[in-house]
Every structure is written in C-alpha cells, then in structure tokens.
Scaffold this active site. Structure first.
Site, PDB file in Angstrom:
ATOM      1  N   SER A 178       0.841  -1.205   0.000  1.00  0.00           N
ATOM      2  CA  SER A 178       0.000   0.000   0.000  1.00  0.00           C
ATOM      3  C   SER A 178       0.873   1.250   0.000  1.00  0.00           C
ATOM      4  O   SER A 178       1.984   1.265   0.516  1.00  0.00           O
ATOM      5  CB  SER A 178      -0.915   0.020   1.221  1.00  0.00           C
TER       6      SER A 178
HETATM    7  N1  SAH Z   1      -0.893  -4.259   3.952  1.00  0.00           N
HETATM    8  C1  SAH Z   1      -0.224  -4.821   2.811  1.00  0.00           C
HETATM    9  C2  SAH Z   1      -1.081  -4.612   1.583  1.00  0.00           C
HETATM   10  C3  SAH Z   1      -1.147  -5.843   0.776  1.00  0.00           C
HETATM   11  S1  SAH Z   1      -2.304  -5.774  -0.558  1.00  0.00           S
HETATM   12  C4  SAH Z   1       1.150  -4.221   2.663  1.00  0.00           C
HETATM   13  O1  SAH Z   1       1.483  -3.281   3.376  1.00  0.00           O
HETATM   14  O2  SAH Z   1       1.919  -4.732   1.852  1.00  0.00           O
HETATM   15  C5  SAH Z   1      -3.670  -6.660   0.104  1.00  0.00           C
HETATM   16  C6  SAH Z   1      -3.436  -8.085   0.501  1.00  0.00           C
HETATM   17  O3  SAH Z   1      -4.700  -8.636   0.882  1.00  0.00           O
HETATM   18  C7  SAH Z   1      -2.901  -9.000  -0.603  1.00  0.00           C
HETATM   19  O4  SAH Z   1      -1.705  -9.593  -0.182  1.00  0.00           O
HETATM   20  C8  SAH Z   1      -4.015 -10.036  -0.807  1.00  0.00           C
HETATM   21  O5  SAH Z   1      -3.535 -11.336  -1.098  1.00  0.00           O
HETATM   22  C9  SAH Z   1      -4.703  -9.994   0.540  1.00  0.00           C
HETATM   23  N2  SAH Z   1      -6.099 -10.486   0.541  1.00  0.00           N
HETATM   24  C10 SAH Z   1      -7.093 -10.255  -0.341  1.00  0.00           C
HETATM   25  N3  SAH Z   1      -8.228 -10.887   0.030  1.00  0.00           N
HETATM   26  C11 SAH Z   1      -7.938 -11.535   1.198  1.00  0.00           C
HETATM   27  C12 SAH Z   1      -8.681 -12.387   2.066  1.00  0.00           C
HETATM   28  N4  SAH Z   1      -9.962 -12.709   1.851  1.00  0.00           N
HETATM   29  N5  SAH Z   1      -8.046 -12.885   3.157  1.00  0.00           N
HETATM   30  C13 SAH Z   1      -6.747 -12.596   3.423  1.00  0.00           C
HETATM   31  N6  SAH Z   1      -5.992 -11.812   2.630  1.00  0.00           N
HETATM   32  C14 SAH Z   1      -6.573 -11.284   1.530  1.00  0.00           C
END
Ligand code: SAH
Length: 227
Positions: free
Chosen positions: A77
């Site tokens: 993010s």
């Molecule tokens: N906070 C993270 C952002 C990652 S992007 C950072 O700082 O890097 C969002 C993440 O949510 C992705 O890795 C994706 O695989 C995950 N995601 C999406 N749907 C999900 C679900 N139902 N359960 C768990 N993770 C999920």
C-alpha cells in the site's frame, strides 16, 4: 565470500543510499502535508525501512508516495494510505489487540506492531505470508502472529479485537469481522467494487455498529478462499 545471515540482514537494512535520513524525512514531510498529524504514527513510519519490503529493483522508489508491486498481482500500500488507516485506527488511543486482514509483504503489519501490544495478521497467499514473516524477522519484530487463511473468517480463537484493519476491498463488510470486534472497537475497511471504493470506519457501540464513510480509495479486491 558468502555473507553470514547477520551481514546479509545488515546490508538489506542499510540499503543503497535511499535509506538516508533525508529520503525518509521527505516521505514524512509529505505525509504531514497530506494531513497526517498523529506524531506516534509519523515516528514509526520514519523508523520502519520501507525499502526492505519491496524487490531490490524497486527499492529506489520505495519512499515515493505510491503503491508498488510485490508479486502475485498484489501491491504494497501507498505510504499515505498506511499512515491514514493507522491514524484512524488509533484515534481513540492506543490499542492492545489488532487483527489485520491482507498481510501482503508485511509493511503495514510492521507499522501496527510498534503501536499495539499484539497483532494478528491473516493472508490468503502463502508465499506472501512467508515474505512478510522474513521481513518482520529481519526487523526483530516478535509481537505478530500470522495465519494463512481467508480473512473473511477473521481469527475467531483470538477475538475480540479492539482494532481491525482490512487491506483489500470486499463489496460489503464481512459479518464475521463485525462479530469479532470488541465493544468500542474500531474497524477500518475499504468497501466497493474494482472501480469505486470508499474507506469506512465502523465502530461497535452498545446499541450496534456505527458506519462512517470517509474517503475514496483504491485497493486490490478482497478474494475468497486461500490463494
Ligand atoms: N498491507 C499490505 C497490503 C497488501 S495488498 C502491505 O502493506 O503490503 C492486500 C493483501 O490482501 C494481498 O496480499 C491479498 O492477497 C490480501 N487479501 C485479499 N483478500 C484476502 C482475504 N480474503 N483474506 C486474506 N488476505 C486477503
């Protein structure tokens, strides 16, 4: 000569110049200009090296205010949104137990770990979870537990949580997450479709749930099942 584990970690933490105080200070100044005021949040964002969470090829861009690819069609993010969600989560004071859905590479997790007693983080894509664990290990962060699961189920065994942060956008608030909120607990969550999402703050009150719509955002979709 092969670097020892410790030398390797030190090299990674030092980076290649982009970790200079000035580069990080520019990011913090930008966050202040964008309206982030919580000094604890700003201090932690200045301390945690964002460059170790992205591929080396992207490290020179890691302090720009932009989301960057972390593989598996996912992104780390943007610093502003990490700061904003953390600030919103903390608005009524510090939190003891946080549930994070969407660990990704673990950057947001690392920030939360410095502001709460304990963080529980759930990710559906196993290799990303592994990356996040390695990154937090390198930073010597020990107050985080991880689970490879569909975050739509929350983490029932550890509930209730006084803060829940969701980093992917479902079309509606998952009921299981509402159920796992403590009284007066807060959830920060993007809700919407691929093209139109809004950040919500949900607060659990004695009489039910208060739902505030805050600002337009862009997140990867919240997907069901393990990846
Ligand atoms: N906070 C993270 C952002 C990652 S992007 C950072 O700082 O890097 C969002 C993440 O949510 C992705 O890795 C994706 O695989 C995950 N995601 C999406 N749907 C999900 C679900 N139902 N359960 C768990 N993770 C999920």
């Amino acid at each position: 000569m092969v670097a020892t584990g410790e030398q390797y970690v030190n090299q990674r933490l030092q980076g290649i110049g982009m970790t200079s105080r000035r580069t990080r200070e520019r990011m913090i100044n930008r966050l202040k200009e964008q309206g982030i005021t919580n000094t604890q949040v700003l201090a932690v964002m200045s301390d945690i090296p964002r460059h170790i969470f992205v591929d080396e090829a992207l490290a020179s861009r890691s302090y720009e205010d932009t989301a960057l690819p972390i593989g598996y069609n996912q992104t780390i993010s943007q610093p502003y949104i990490v700061a904003k969600m953390t600030e919103l989560l903390m608005e009524n004071g510090s939190l003891s137990k946080i549930l994070e859905i969407g660990t990704g590479c673990g950057y947001q997790t690392a920030i939360l770990s410095k502001l709460a007693d304990k963080v529980y983080s759930v990710e559906r894509i196993e290799p990303l979870l592994k990356k996040a664990k390695d990154n937090l290990w390198d930073l010597d962060i020990k107050n985080v537990s991880f689970q490879h699961s569909d975050g739509g189920w929350g983490w029932q065994e550890q509930a209730p949580f006084d803060g829940i942060l969701v980093a992917a956008a479902p079309s509606e608030i998952p009921d299981m997450l509402l159920q796992q909120m403590a009284m007066d607990g807060v959830m920060i969550i993007p809700i919407g479709t691929k093209n139109k999402q809004e950040l919500h703050r949900v607060t659990r009150t004695k009489t039910g749930f208060e739902d505030e719509v805050l600002e337009p955002v862009t997140f990867v979709p919240f997907l069901s099942g393990k990846g």
